[in-house]
Design an enzyme around this catalytic site. Structure first.
Site, mmCIF file in Angstrom:
data_model
loop_
_atom_site.group_PDB
_atom_site.id
_atom_site.type_symbol
_atom_site.label_atom_id
_atom_site.label_comp_id
_atom_site.label_asym_id
_atom_site.label_seq_id
_atom_site.Cartn_x
_atom_site.Cartn_y
_atom_site.Cartn_z
ATOM 1 N N CYS A 170 13.201 5.715 -7.511
ATOM 2 C CA CYS A 170 13.271 4.832 -8.683
ATOM 3 C C CYS A 170 14.492 4.994 -9.571
ATOM 4 O O CYS A 170 15.140 4.011 -9.908
ATOM 5 C CB CYS A 170 12.021 5.024 -9.535
ATOM 6 S SG CYS A 170 10.546 4.452 -8.699
ATOM 7 N N TYR A 185 3.459 4.138 -2.446
ATOM 8 C CA TYR A 185 3.260 5.236 -3.406
ATOM 9 C C TYR A 185 2.687 4.743 -4.728
ATOM 10 O O TYR A 185 2.083 5.512 -5.465
ATOM 11 C CB TYR A 185 4.589 5.976 -3.630
ATOM 12 C CG TYR A 185 4.901 6.912 -2.496
ATOM 13 C CD1 TYR A 185 4.489 8.241 -2.542
ATOM 14 C CD2 TYR A 185 5.561 6.473 -1.353
ATOM 15 C CE1 TYR A 185 4.741 9.106 -1.496
ATOM 16 C CE2 TYR A 185 5.819 7.331 -0.298
ATOM 17 C CZ TYR A 185 5.404 8.644 -0.372
ATOM 18 O OH TYR A 185 5.640 9.501 0.668
ATOM 19 N N VAL A 210 14.320 0.502 -18.704
ATOM 20 C CA VAL A 210 14.857 1.323 -19.796
ATOM 21 C C VAL A 210 14.198 2.704 -19.806
ATOM 22 O O VAL A 210 14.861 3.720 -20.013
ATOM 23 C CB VAL A 210 14.670 0.600 -21.151
ATOM 24 C CG1 VAL A 210 15.106 1.478 -22.304
ATOM 25 C CG2 VAL A 210 15.469 -0.700 -21.157
ATOM 26 N N ASN A 262 13.040 4.398 -17.266
ATOM 27 C CA ASN A 262 13.636 5.209 -16.196
ATOM 28 C C ASN A 262 15.077 5.594 -16.521
ATOM 29 O O ASN A 262 15.515 6.706 -16.218
ATOM 30 C CB ASN A 262 13.565 4.476 -14.855
ATOM 31 C CG ASN A 262 12.226 4.704 -14.173
ATOM 32 O OD1 ASN A 262 11.418 5.515 -14.650
ATOM 33 N ND2 ASN A 262 11.968 4.018 -13.093
ATOM 34 N N ALA A 267 0.845 -1.204 0.000
ATOM 35 C CA ALA A 267 0.000 0.000 0.000
ATOM 36 C C ALA A 267 0.877 1.248 0.000
ATOM 37 O O ALA A 267 0.689 2.155 0.805
ATOM 38 C CB ALA A 267 -0.919 -0.016 1.223
HETATM 39 P P1 NAI Z 1 6.672 1.729 -1.020
HETATM 40 O O1 NAI Z 1 7.856 1.387 -0.199
HETATM 41 O O2 NAI Z 1 6.024 3.068 -0.898
HETATM 42 O O3 NAI Z 1 5.524 0.636 -0.777
HETATM 43 C C1 NAI Z 1 5.754 -0.731 -0.725
HETATM 44 C C2 NAI Z 1 4.876 -1.316 0.375
HETATM 45 O O4 NAI Z 1 4.933 -2.736 0.294
HETATM 46 C C3 NAI Z 1 5.305 -0.959 1.798
HETATM 47 O O5 NAI Z 1 4.244 -0.281 2.463
HETATM 48 C C4 NAI Z 1 5.624 -2.310 2.444
HETATM 49 O O6 NAI Z 1 5.242 -2.368 3.805
HETATM 50 C C5 NAI Z 1 4.794 -3.253 1.610
HETATM 51 N N1 NAI Z 1 5.257 -4.646 1.643
HETATM 52 C C6 NAI Z 1 6.503 -5.117 1.436
HETATM 53 N N2 NAI Z 1 6.509 -6.465 1.518
HETATM 54 C C7 NAI Z 1 5.243 -6.853 1.800
HETATM 55 C C8 NAI Z 1 4.609 -8.106 1.983
HETATM 56 N N3 NAI Z 1 5.306 -9.262 1.900
HETATM 57 N N4 NAI Z 1 3.295 -8.137 2.256
HETATM 58 C C9 NAI Z 1 2.591 -6.982 2.331
HETATM 59 N N5 NAI Z 1 3.122 -5.759 2.146
HETATM 60 C C10 NAI Z 1 4.433 -5.699 1.881
HETATM 61 O O7 NAI Z 1 7.128 1.477 -2.533
HETATM 62 P P2 NAI Z 1 6.539 2.175 -3.853
HETATM 63 O O8 NAI Z 1 7.168 3.505 -4.084
HETATM 64 O O9 NAI Z 1 5.051 2.054 -3.851
HETATM 65 O O10 NAI Z 1 7.147 1.213 -4.967
HETATM 66 C C11 NAI Z 1 6.649 -0.109 -5.161
HETATM 67 C C12 NAI Z 1 7.223 -0.645 -6.455
HETATM 68 O O11 NAI Z 1 6.760 0.152 -7.552
HETATM 69 C C13 NAI Z 1 8.747 -0.619 -6.524
HETATM 70 O O12 NAI Z 1 9.178 -1.750 -7.239
HETATM 71 C C14 NAI Z 1 9.030 0.633 -7.325
HETATM 72 O O13 NAI Z 1 10.238 0.529 -8.028
HETATM 73 C C15 NAI Z 1 7.862 0.652 -8.298
HETATM 74 N N6 NAI Z 1 7.510 1.969 -8.817
HETATM 75 C C16 NAI Z 1 7.512 3.066 -7.999
HETATM 76 C C17 NAI Z 1 7.140 4.304 -8.489
HETATM 77 C C18 NAI Z 1 7.140 5.505 -7.605
HETATM 78 O O14 NAI Z 1 6.965 6.594 -8.149
HETATM 79 N N7 NAI Z 1 7.298 5.380 -6.311
HETATM 80 C C19 NAI Z 1 6.725 4.476 -9.894
HETATM 81 C C20 NAI Z 1 6.700 3.273 -10.632
HETATM 82 C C21 NAI Z 1 7.099 2.067 -10.102
#
Ligand code: NAI
EC number: 1.1.1.22
Length: 466
Positions: free
Chosen positions: A278, A14, A224, A226, A12
């Protein structure tokens, strides 16, 4: 393939929060449950006042308010949500490894693997698994391997559906994306799974903007994309340094080259350097993958984007020190902005952290104001670096809720984030309250330097000498 009526999203953050809120908003016939292990985060998503949700994005609290409790749910009951769902998005974090092989370069996939194992353990019905997290190319192979060996006869299809939203404009990007990318198998079942996800997006996105590919192309395309975006920033930042030596103006150069339709005008703004969770991690990952295939030149080429970015952050700090007569010990420097970009409360890899660290090494006193970032986050970011003891950070950094107070008696101001509100401040009032000569180091080329100079400020903007 049966109709998708229940979606679960693991993570849950970003990405998981905003993407699922928009799917729930646009698909009232689908029940969407976003789960996370982090109880505080889920509690914040469920806060009665949607202004307190954990991710700040313009327009997001309204989208959440509209769908939450109707067909959008936030929960810590991960197993239940997995068991019920027809489709499971994995949207957990994939940070750079901090240990073992690939330390500092490769992606740490332990969270992804844990999800795959949990899905394998809990599932009693067929499911489509969607990789939403950004993953190294060929991760789906490992996910598949774990899922296909449960011995329970449950069938899984694994799709790649990387997210291209940009923080700060996430809601607008999700409502109206340039494209959606879905990668899946060429088998009949793979194509059916792709179609099921296409049908969901097609509720609001025209079919021609939904691209389908094989899984590997999809996984690799996100890295790619990014890498190309970050490369443009490092390219213009490298030119900014040359501009400062030659009296060319980087803003004029950017306009001159950006009007060439082959180059295009976006992402050509010189700055103190890119941040965010990222760009750096995804390029490092690309470099690591290339090296692991023995592609040294490819790896070195992309690594240079990071090297240039680190140089730009350091150069900004060193330039401040030099301009403050080579000693900033005990001097007060006000930071306007801490988030890695405007319109987000995300500070991961923000340039501000590294500039502050450099200045604190020189015993500066830092005063921070950011409209959306609180002091816990700021101290957390600095302490995470482990450059000095937390007590030292606590005594040399002060966080303010009022920008005018942050700037009072300061020797200099550094603009680290391009928040629009900074442009509209009463700069005369700020000037009057500062020590003289009052200096502004504009790391975002945000402010009207001529106007500030008329007030009396000494202004240095990135990539200009005037
Ligand atoms: P985040 O760190 O904000 O959220 C990830 C969430 O997953 C955390 O709240 C964490 O507690 C939860 N989590 C981890 N393991 C878990 C499990 N086993 N069970 C339940 N919950 C679990 O990360 P964010 O920024 O949302 O990024 C997520 C993915 O999306 C990454 O791979 C990132 O590279 C990718 N991404 C991020 C973007 C961004 O702008 N932040 C844009 C596009 C892709």
């Amino acid at each position: 393939m049966k109709n998708i009526t229940k979606i679960c999203c693991i993570g849950a953050g970003y990405v998981g929060g905003p993407t699922m809120a928009v799917i729930a908003n646009k698909c009232p016939h689908i029940q969407v449950t976003v789960v996370d292990l982090n109880e505080a985060r889920i509690a914040a998503w469920n806060d009665v006042d949607t202004d307190n949700i954990p991710v700040y994005e313009p327009g997001l609290s309204e989208v959440v308010a509209e769908a939450r409790g109707r067909n959008l749910f936030f929960s810590t009951a991960v197993d239940d949500a997995i068991a019920e769902a027809d489709m499971i998005f994995i949207s957990v974090n994939t940070p750079t490894k901090t240990y073992g092989a690939g330390k500092g370069m490769g992606a740490d996939l332990k969270y992804i693997e844990l999800c795959a194992r949990q899905i394998a353990r809990v599932s009693m019905t067929d499911k489509i698994i969607v990789e939403k997290s950004t993953l190294p190319v060929r991760t789906a192979e490992a996910v598949r391997d774990i899922l296909h060996n449960t011995g329970k006869g449950v069938k899984f299809q694994v799709l790649s559906n990387p997210e291209f939203l940009a923080e700060g404009t996430a809601v607008a990007d999700l409502f109206n994306p340039d494209r959606v990318l879905i990668g899946g198998d060429s088998t009949e079942e793979g194509q059916e799974a792709i179609q099921a996800l296409v049908d969901i997006y097609n509720n609001w996105i025209p079919r021609e903007r939904i691209l389908t590919t094989n899984v590997w192309s999809s996984e690799l395309s996100k890295l790619v994309a990014n890498a190309f975006l970050a490369q443009r920033i490092s390219s213009i930042n490298s030119i900014s340094e040359l501009c400062e030596k030659t009296e060319a103006d980087v803003n004029e150069v950017a306009r001159a080259i950006g009007t060439d339709s082959r180059i295009g005008s976006k992402f050509l703004k010189a700055s103190v350097g890119f941040g965010g969770s990222c760009f750096q991690k995804d390029i490092l990952n690309l470099v690591y993958i290339s090296r692991s295939f023995g592609l040294q030149e490819v790896a070195d080429y992309w690594e240079q984007v990071i090297i240039m970015n680190d140089h730009q952050k350091k150069r900004f700090a060193l330039n401040m020190i030099k301009s403050l007569y080579n000693t900033i010990s005990g001097k007060k420097i006000a930071f306007l902005g801490w988030a890695f970009k405007k319109d987000t409360n995300d500070t991961r890899e923000s340039a501000a952290i590294y500039v502050a660290d450099e200045l604190l090494n020189e015993q500066a006193r830092i005063r921070v104001y950011d409209p959306k970032v609180n002091s816990d986050q700021i101290f957390g970011d600095l302490n995470y670096l482990q450059t000095r003891k937390p007590e030292e950070n606590a005594s040399n950094v002060k966080v303010f809720e009022d920008p005018y107070r942050a700037c009072e008696n300061a020797h200099a101001i550094a603009i680290l984030t391009e928040w629009d509100e900074f442009k509209d401040y009463d700069w005369q009032r700020i000037y009057d309250s500062m020590l003289k000569p009052a200096k502004v180091f504009d790391g975002r080329n945000l402010l009207d330097a001529d106007k500030l100079r008329k007030i009396g400020f000494k202004v240095q903007s990135i990539g200009t000498t005037s």
